[in-house]
Write a protein that holds these residues in place. Structure first.
Motif, PDB file in Angstrom:
ATOM      1  N   HIS A 101      -0.124  -6.146   1.506  1.00  0.00           N
ATOM      2  CA  HIS A 101      -1.193  -7.038   2.437  1.00  0.00           C
ATOM      3  C   HIS A 101      -1.231  -8.629   1.435  1.00  0.00           C
ATOM      4  O   HIS A 101      -0.870  -7.881   0.542  1.00  0.00           O
ATOM      5  N   GLN A 104      -9.608 -18.783   0.836  1.00  0.00           N
ATOM      6  CA  GLN A 104     -10.074 -18.167   2.510  1.00  0.00           C
ATOM      7  C   GLN A 104      -9.606 -19.134   3.235  1.00  0.00           C
ATOM      8  O   GLN A 104      -9.006 -18.443   4.505  1.00  0.00           O
ATOM      9  N   ASP A 108      -8.193 -13.039  -5.024  1.00  0.00           N
ATOM     10  CA  ASP A 108      -9.067 -12.682  -5.947  1.00  0.00           C
ATOM     11  C   ASP A 108      -8.884 -13.478  -7.576  1.00  0.00           C
ATOM     12  O   ASP A 108      -8.004 -14.452  -7.487  1.00  0.00           O
ATOM     13  N   ASP A 154       1.163  -1.170   0.040  1.00  0.00           N
ATOM     14  CA  ASP A 154       0.096   0.180   0.012  1.00  0.00           C
ATOM     15  C   ASP A 154       1.032   0.986  -0.171  1.00  0.00           C
ATOM     16  O   ASP A 154       1.884   0.931  -0.113  1.00  0.00           O
ATOM     17  N   ARG A 207      -7.931  -7.958   8.179  1.00  0.00           N
ATOM     18  CA  ARG A 207      -8.494  -6.753   7.563  1.00  0.00           C
ATOM     19  C   ARG A 207      -7.463  -6.016   6.091  1.00  0.00           C
ATOM     20  O   ARG A 207      -7.690  -6.208   5.820  1.00  0.00           O
ATOM     21  N   VAL A 243      -3.965 -10.793  -0.604  1.00  0.00           N
ATOM     22  CA  VAL A 243      -5.611 -10.531  -1.025  1.00  0.00           C
ATOM     23  C   VAL A 243      -5.521 -11.445  -1.726  1.00  0.00           C
ATOM     24  O   VAL A 243      -5.290 -12.111  -2.972  1.00  0.00           O
ATOM     25  N   CYS A 256      -6.003  -8.894   4.940  1.00  0.00           N
ATOM     26  CA  CYS A 256      -6.223  -9.217   4.462  1.00  0.00           C
ATOM     27  C   CYS A 256      -7.809  -9.981   3.610  1.00  0.00           C
ATOM     28  O   CYS A 256      -7.617 -10.700   2.593  1.00  0.00           O
ATOM     29  N   PHE A 257      -7.420  -8.760   4.199  1.00  0.00           N
ATOM     30  CA  PHE A 257      -9.525  -8.763   3.947  1.00  0.00           C
ATOM     31  C   PHE A 257     -10.350 -10.048   3.843  1.00  0.00           C
ATOM     32  O   PHE A 257     -11.482 -10.055   2.882  1.00  0.00           O
ATOM     33  N   ARG A 309     -13.931  -7.235   6.910  1.00  0.00           N
ATOM     34  CA  ARG A 309     -14.513  -6.102   6.205  1.00  0.00           C
ATOM     35  C   ARG A 309     -15.160  -5.147   7.440  1.00  0.00           C
ATOM     36  O   ARG A 309     -15.440  -4.185   6.454  1.00  0.00           O
TER      37      ARG A 309
END
Length: 450
Positions: A297, A320, A301, A291, A335, A299, A337-338, A341
């Motif tokens: 991070h 997950q 996707d 970031d 958070r 993530v 690692c999303f 939320r």
């Protein structure tokens, strides 16, 4: 020996959905015509305009003509116990057999194709369509694209073939198991005879050389011929056969290599008639990004074409589950690692943790995940070769495949990679390899990574 030379006009190109509008049959002993039969047929469906223009047969002409069921007994009487002859015999035979079956008659006769025989007996001609062939042979044809006239012209072509057949091609075709009769009309039997019997990948090409189908086989010749067996008259199959003008192949050292190459080639070429491998696979990847403050991070996707993933998963729930384990084991921020939320501060903000300290744990988590992923080679004797077939999996990903000298120890990963051809990694290919080593664990060689 008696021959029934047949020509038909139809409302379309596949027997299961289209009707016959006219049929002509010439009975011959190979030298002279013994009987001639011709009739219009009511197809019980409209004749497309372009076919009306081509044949001159319109809806009004066939409105009062007999239905096929009415003339089927006479047609069957003429055809049974004779050799069925036509120009591109599979087309005419498929229509006549299909409609006779629906009328209660089972036709099962030997076949001769005057297209294929003409290519053998009269090689080097400018073309082998009925129109071009009759002009080059000096055969009179009064009304092209009318069944009776075309059947009479085809019968004369057959007489010429029988008279000039010094190589015994007619006898050979009749004595064979008729597989050459089942070949698409534009595909040379010579190409089929050149196919090897070992594993590999084959390519069907259209008239312009474009690949329209890719397949794999443990026995190339047997598998290719298998495409042309049976009497499926559906649109999909007839369209498929009509597109095939050439077949090429690539030999593989093992059936597994053929499976992998087939999948890679389908995704590279996107052939018209390959359907199963075209469906998108739902796959997810784990990525690392930085970031604006420099914190890393993790993530999950969808797969990104231009980003290198840490690992990929077939299903989101798998990713997950793995990510939650990493969060717990390496004290990462849910958070960041999303997976969480909810609003609130990040973990490093709560602790006042420096970038270097938090990022070190992220990279430790990534390293542990990669370390847990297997690196191994699948090595087995390459069929038809003095070498060994080798497939490399590196840190859970498919790298590529190739051949190694037999009897030489498998080198370390970096040296081995220089000896193999890289291919795109894919979940489907990984699944093939994992299932294969479960079945043949003795072919798996564990490799150390630096």
């Amino acid at each position: 020996m008696l021959y029934a030379v047949v020509d038909i006009e139809t409302t379309g190109s596949h027997a299961s959905e289209h009707g016959i509008t006219e049929i002509g049959i010439v009975i011959t002993d190979g030298k002279r015509v013994l009987e001639f039969y011709e009739t219009l047929v009511n197809p019980e469906q409209p004749i497309p305009p372009f076919i009306q223009v081509l044949t001159g047969i319109d809806d009004e002409m066939v409105a009062s003509a007999p239905l096929f069921e009415e003339v089927a007994p006479r047609i069957f009487e003429l055809l049974q116990d004779k050799v069925f002859v036509a120009h591109n015999v599979n087309f005419d035979y498929s229509f006549v057999q299909h409609h006779l079956r629906h009328a209660g008659f089972g036709l099962n006769t030997r076949k001769l194709c005057t297209v294929r025989l003409s290519r053998k007996v009269f090689p080097g001609l400018a073309g082998y369509s009925l129109g071009k062939l009759t002009r080059q042979l000096g055969v009179t044809m009064e009304r092209h694209h009318r069944a009776g006239a075309d059947a009479q012209a085809t019968a004369e072509v057959l007489h010429r073939i029988l008279g000039e057949d010094r190589g015994g091609h007619v006898e050979a075709m009749l004595k064979s198991k008729q597989h050459q009769q089942q070949l698409p009309p534009n595909l040379s039997e010579t190409l089929i005879q050149q196919l090897p019997t070992g594993p590999g990948v084959y390519y069907f090409h259209d008239a312009h050389g474009k690949v329209v189908y890719v397949g794999k086989a443990n026995n190339l010749k047997k598998r290719v011929l298998g495409h042309f067996a049976g009497n499926d008259t559906g649109l999909k199959r007839q369209s498929f056969l009509g597109h095939i003008h050439e077949v090429t192949f690539q030999v593989c050292g093992s059936e597994l290599m053929a499976f992998i190459l087939e999948h890679a080639e389908i995704r590279r070429l996107w052939p018209l008639f390959n359907y199963a491998h075209k469906h998108p696979v739902e796959a997810f990847s784990l990525y690392v990004f930085e970031d604006v403050k420099g914190y890393l991070h993790l993530v999950l996707d969808g797969k990104k074409k231009h980003l290198e993933p840490v690992y990929t998963f077939n299903m989101l729930v798998e990713g997950q589950s793995m990510l939650r384990k990493l969060i717990q084991q390496f004290d990462l921020c849910p958070r960041m690692c999303f997976l969480d939320r909810t609003a609130g501060p990040f973990l490093y903000e709560e602790r006042g943790e420096a970038v270097e300290a938090y990022n070190a744990r992220v990279m430790e988590a990534v390293a542990s995940l990669r370390k847990s992923l297997p690196t191994f080679a699948v090595v087995e004797r390459a069929e038809g070769s003095a070498d060994e077939a080798c497939i490399l999996m590196e840190e859970g990903r498919f790298y590529g495949m190739g051949y190694l000298p037999r009897g030489v120890p498998v080198p370390q990963v970096e040296e081995l990679k220089n000896m193999l051809t890289p291919y795109p990694d894919h979940d489907y290919i990984r699944g093939l390899i994992y299932r294969y080593i479960q079945r043949w664990p003795g072919k798996k060689i564990e490799l150390a990574t630096v």
